[in-house]
Write a protein that holds these residues in place. Structure first.
Motif, PDB file in Angstrom:
ATOM      1  N   HIS A 168       5.265  -5.505  10.082  1.00  0.00           N
ATOM      2  CA  HIS A 168       5.597  -4.847  11.350  1.00  0.00           C
ATOM      3  C   HIS A 168       5.796  -5.791  12.537  1.00  0.00           C
ATOM      4  N   ASP A 220       0.139  -4.558   6.254  1.00  0.00           N
ATOM      5  CA  ASP A 220      -0.250  -4.053   7.580  1.00  0.00           C
ATOM      6  C   ASP A 220      -1.497  -4.721   8.157  1.00  0.00           C
ATOM      7  N   ASP A 280       5.817   4.394   5.536  1.00  0.00           N
ATOM      8  CA  ASP A 280       6.756   3.345   5.936  1.00  0.00           C
ATOM      9  C   ASP A 280       6.803   2.172   4.947  1.00  0.00           C
ATOM     10  N   HIS A 281       6.089   2.311   3.818  1.00  0.00           N
ATOM     11  CA  HIS A 281       6.088   1.245   2.795  1.00  0.00           C
ATOM     12  C   HIS A 281       6.531   1.779   1.440  1.00  0.00           C
ATOM     13  N   HIS A 316      -0.352  -4.930  13.324  1.00  0.00           N
ATOM     14  CA  HIS A 316       0.658  -4.000  13.853  1.00  0.00           C
ATOM     15  C   HIS A 316       1.211  -4.480  15.187  1.00  0.00           C
ATOM     16  N   HIS A 368       0.850  -1.184   0.000  1.00  0.00           N
ATOM     17  CA  HIS A 368       0.000   0.000   0.000  1.00  0.00           C
ATOM     18  C   HIS A 368       0.887   1.236   0.000  1.00  0.00           C
TER      19      HIS A 368
HETATM   20 ZN   LIG Z   1       2.895   0.107   7.923  1.00  0.00          ZN
END
Ligand SMILES: [Zn+2]
Length: 323
Positions: A295, A248, A145-146, A251, A141
């Protein structure tokens, strides 16, 4: 020839040297050679004919009870697991070398999340790959952080790669109309999306797909919407061995396997995210494929096990056998 007196003096001197560090040293002083960083973060395994390298991008520290939907339950789960909060969430990326293609699933945070993240390229080089070697980037996505390391300073970090993402994500995160409607706490993500994805759009290197699609031989996308509109898992298969990279979906392993209804404030559509989590946890527990989780603590590999209440996470054993 040494006299007895000389021998005793020599022994005493040797004894003094031997005990000197114990007598004077700080009991917690670091041994020589200790530096305040981890070894390069990569972990390898074979999946059929494919070579997989998990690449750490580092971590992001999060006080999960303040960003999750059931704070008391989250706090209790962390307490019962003897885990301190805030917790450093790993940021894991996955490089799949099929022989014909070098595919990178997610790119880490780049410069967007501080210096605890942004380690992807250093770890990729340590593992023997260069950014130029990557011909395909698959984004689970668009989120800092991706997709953060796609571009630095407006330049594509992976100049030879075509970037694939579900069209529901590119239509949302790159849309001025969606940005105008979005709540204030989501504006930063829209800005970061343009900053990192636009250079690939401008170069004609972004290809959006529509839901479940076979993208390359042995690699297909699996829609898991909710966290973002187009969140997509990637099911990788070679010689009957299967790996699902689910982005994700989780988490906090400490709480979301047992209770998949715990959501995170970054979810664009929390109810849909919960439904996707329930569906894929059930499927992973039934089918038993290996899962790579963005994560969960590096390298984020494991299996999902059904429990009387909910599920549990079974980390994959560390292996040095690479066949
Ligand atoms: Zn993430």
């Amino acid at each position: 020839m040494a006299t007895t007196k000389h021998k005793v003096a020599g022994l005493l001197a040797a004894l003094m040297v031997a005990i000197a560090p114990m007598a004077s040293a700080d009991p917690v002083a670091a041994p020589a050679g200790w530096v305040a960083q981890q070894a390069p973060g990569y972990y390898r395994f074979r999946l059929g004919d494919f070579k997989v390298t998990v690449l750490s991008d580092g971590t992001a520290s999060r006080d999960l009870p303040t960003i999750m939907s059931k704070p008391a339950e989250v706090r209790k789960a962390f307490g019962a697991s003897h885990q301190a909060l805030p917790v450093e969430l790993s940021i894991n990326c996955y490089l799949i070398d099929t022989g014909a293609h070098r595919i990178l699933v997610d790119t880490g945070a780049g410069e967007l999340f501080g210096t605890a993240g942004g380690q992807l390229v250093a770890n990729m080089r340590a593992a023997g790959y260069q950014p130029e070697d990557i011909d395909t980037v698959l984004l689970t996505h668009i989120h800092g952080d991706h997709s953060g390391r796609l571009s630095i300073g407006g330049q594509r970090v992976f100049p030879n790669a075509v970037v694939h993402v579900d069209q529901r994500d590119s239509n949302y995160w790159l849309s001025p109309a969606a940005e105008a409607r979005a709540p204030a706490n989501r504006k930063t993500t829209f800005r970061q999306s343009h900053q990192t994805v636009d250079p690939y759009v401008d170069a004609g290197k972004l290809q959006a797909f529509d839901g479940a699609t076979e993208l390359l031989p042995g690699v297909r996308s699996l829609p898991l919407p909710g966290h973002t509109p187009g969140l997509s898992g990637y099911l990788v298969e070679s010689r009957g061995e299967r790996l699902l990279l689910w982005g994700d979906i989780v988490h906090a392993a400490e709480v979301q396997f047992r209770d998949p209804t715990v959501s995170v404030e970054y979810d664009v559509a929390p109810a849909e995210a919960i439904a996707s989590r329930r569906k894929i946890l059930r499927d992973a527990a039934r089918q038993g494929y290996l899962v790579g989780s963005a994560h969960i603590s590096f390298p984020g590999l494991g299996h999902v096990k059904a429990e009387r209440v909910g599920y549990s996470w079974v980390p994959a054993p560390y292996s040095v056998s690479l066949k």
